[in-house]
Scaffold this motif. Structure first.
Motif, PDB file in Angstrom:
ATOM      1  N   ALA A  98       0.910  -1.289   0.030  1.00 41.70           N
ATOM      2  CA  ALA A  98      -0.191   0.003   0.055  1.00 41.70           C
ATOM      3  C   ALA A  98       0.729   1.102  -0.159  1.00 41.70           C
ATOM      4  O   ALA A  98       0.495   2.156  -0.654  1.00 41.70           O
ATOM      5  N   VAL A  99       1.934   1.144   0.715  1.00 47.11           N
ATOM      6  CA  VAL A  99       2.789   2.363   0.801  1.00 47.11           C
ATOM      7  C   VAL A  99       3.480   2.488  -0.467  1.00 47.11           C
ATOM      8  O   VAL A  99       3.658   3.751  -0.985  1.00 47.11           O
ATOM      9  N   ARG A 100       4.032   1.420  -1.371  1.00 47.39           N
ATOM     10  CA  ARG A 100       4.325   1.514  -2.529  1.00 47.39           C
ATOM     11  C   ARG A 100       3.451   2.281  -3.768  1.00 47.39           C
ATOM     12  O   ARG A 100       3.795   2.980  -4.311  1.00 47.39           O
ATOM     13  N   ALA A 101       2.258   1.791  -3.631  1.00 52.48           N
ATOM     14  CA  ALA A 101       1.263   2.183  -4.407  1.00 52.48           C
ATOM     15  C   ALA A 101       1.160   3.562  -3.912  1.00 52.48           C
ATOM     16  O   ALA A 101       0.560   4.387  -5.200  1.00 52.48           O
ATOM     17  N   THR A 107       5.436   9.177  -8.165  1.00 50.90           N
ATOM     18  CA  THR A 107       6.786   8.993  -8.723  1.00 50.90           C
ATOM     19  C   THR A 107       7.063   7.462  -9.175  1.00 50.90           C
ATOM     20  O   THR A 107       6.715   6.827  -8.118  1.00 50.90           O
ATOM     21  N   PRO A 108       7.449   7.010 -10.319  1.00 49.19           N
ATOM     22  CA  PRO A 108       7.968   5.823 -10.662  1.00 49.19           C
ATOM     23  C   PRO A 108       8.894   5.266 -10.003  1.00 49.19           C
ATOM     24  O   PRO A 108       8.919   4.144  -9.848  1.00 49.19           O
ATOM     25  N   LEU A 109       9.634   5.941  -8.940  1.00 51.81           N
ATOM     26  CA  LEU A 109      10.771   5.577  -8.200  1.00 51.81           C
ATOM     27  C   LEU A 109      10.145   4.806  -6.994  1.00 51.81           C
ATOM     28  O   LEU A 109      10.901   3.994  -6.428  1.00 51.81           O
ATOM     29  N   SER A 110       8.964   4.817  -6.733  1.00 50.68           N
ATOM     30  CA  SER A 110       8.416   4.177  -5.636  1.00 50.68           C
ATOM     31  C   SER A 110       8.357   2.814  -5.650  1.00 50.68           C
ATOM     32  O   SER A 110       8.706   1.986  -4.754  1.00 50.68           O
ATOM     33  N   CYS A 111       8.340   2.279  -6.725  1.00 45.00           N
ATOM     34  CA  CYS A 111       8.552   0.865  -6.979  1.00 45.00           C
ATOM     35  C   CYS A 111       9.784   0.151  -6.799  1.00 45.00           C
ATOM     36  O   CYS A 111       9.870  -0.940  -6.552  1.00 45.00           O
ATOM     37  N   LEU A 112      10.737   0.928  -6.658  1.00 48.24           N
ATOM     38  CA  LEU A 112      11.890   0.607  -6.313  1.00 48.24           C
ATOM     39  C   LEU A 112      12.417   0.284  -4.642  1.00 48.24           C
ATOM     40  O   LEU A 112      13.332  -0.144  -4.468  1.00 48.24           O
ATOM     41  N   ARG A 140       5.997  10.624   4.102  1.00 50.90           N
ATOM     42  CA  ARG A 140       4.700  11.110   4.181  1.00 50.90           C
ATOM     43  C   ARG A 140       3.816  10.327   3.551  1.00 50.90           C
ATOM     44  O   ARG A 140       2.773   9.920   4.062  1.00 50.90           O
ATOM     45  N   ASP A 141       4.118   9.298   2.267  1.00 49.22           N
ATOM     46  CA  ASP A 141       3.347   8.367   1.784  1.00 49.22           C
ATOM     47  C   ASP A 141       3.179   7.243   2.849  1.00 49.22           C
ATOM     48  O   ASP A 141       2.209   6.815   3.027  1.00 49.22           O
ATOM     49  N   ALA A 142       4.146   7.024   3.483  1.00 46.11           N
ATOM     50  CA  ALA A 142       4.125   5.767   4.455  1.00 46.11           C
ATOM     51  C   ALA A 142       3.209   6.447   5.762  1.00 46.11           C
ATOM     52  O   ALA A 142       2.382   5.571   6.190  1.00 46.11           O
ATOM     53  N   LEU A 143       3.287   7.592   6.004  1.00 49.31           N
ATOM     54  CA  LEU A 143       2.373   7.940   7.063  1.00 49.31           C
ATOM     55  C   LEU A 143       0.717   7.994   6.535  1.00 49.31           C
ATOM     56  O   LEU A 143      -0.269   7.599   7.407  1.00 49.31           O
ATOM     57  N   ALA A 144       0.636   8.402   5.394  1.00 47.36           N
ATOM     58  CA  ALA A 144      -0.602   8.628   4.659  1.00 47.36           C
ATOM     59  C   ALA A 144      -1.287   6.860   4.892  1.00 47.36           C
ATOM     60  O   ALA A 144      -2.619   6.651   5.216  1.00 47.36           O
ATOM     61  N   VAL A 145      -0.625   6.126   4.605  1.00 45.01           N
ATOM     62  CA  VAL A 145      -1.149   4.661   4.880  1.00 45.01           C
ATOM     63  C   VAL A 145      -0.984   4.217   6.109  1.00 45.01           C
ATOM     64  O   VAL A 145      -2.019   3.616   6.691  1.00 45.01           O
TER      65      VAL A 145
END
Length: 170
Positions: A98-101, A107-112, A140-145
């Protein structure tokens, strides 16, 4: 209820004061805003032995949530996942997915990111551990999830029912 939490920044450059830790404060502020009692900042170089020791020290000191930041990428010095995985009793892969998504929308770099989520079982209460990316955006993405889940995760680790409106079964 306020649960104890810890944030560990894993970065050679931040540990050497080459640059300021920017993702650790994002996680600490986010946890504090959720009502967690956050321990003092820990900033370590990318060393798997030091990282594993810091995580176990935080759990042994009572942290119910341990968030690391940094070392989840694919460079040779990104070792946080390798330091964390052997400590886990089990993983929670849906959280990392979920955090990667969430990041992939930006950013496409998230999948790395090789971020990892799981539970540590030691002598005291069980604890949730998550390896967040080392950027402010990744934190921030991690906290959002994580924000709507963290208190529920800790309560589940203590045996609470899946329905938060019912008391835990004996």
């Amino acid at each position: 209820m306020s649960y104890p939490a810890a944030v560990i920044t894993c970065s050679d450059r931040a540990a050497a004061d080459i640059y300021e830790d920017r993702s650790g404060p994002v996680l600490r502020d986010g946890l504090s805003a959720l009502g967690f009692a956050v321990a003092a900042p820990v900033i370590l170089p990318d060393d798997p032995v030091l990282i594993a020791a810091a995580i176990t020290d935080a759990v042994d000191a009572g942290a119910r949530v341990v968030l690391t930041t940094g070392g989840t990428g694919i460079s040779p010095r990104d070792v946080t996942v390798e330091a964390t995985r052997p400590l886990l009793a089990y993983e929670l892969p849906g959280i990392a997915e979920a955090v990667r998504a969430a990041g992939l929308a930006k950013t496409p770099l998230s999948c790395l990111s090789r971020c990892l989520a799981g539970v540590i079982e030691r002598d005291g209460p069980r604890a949730f551990v998550f390896n967040a990316p080392g950027s402010r955006g990744g934190a921030r993405d991690a906290l959002a999830v994580l924000s709507p889940l963290l208190t529920h995760i800790v309560e589940q680790l203590d045996g609470a029912d899946h329905d938060l409106n019912r008391p835990a079964s004996s």
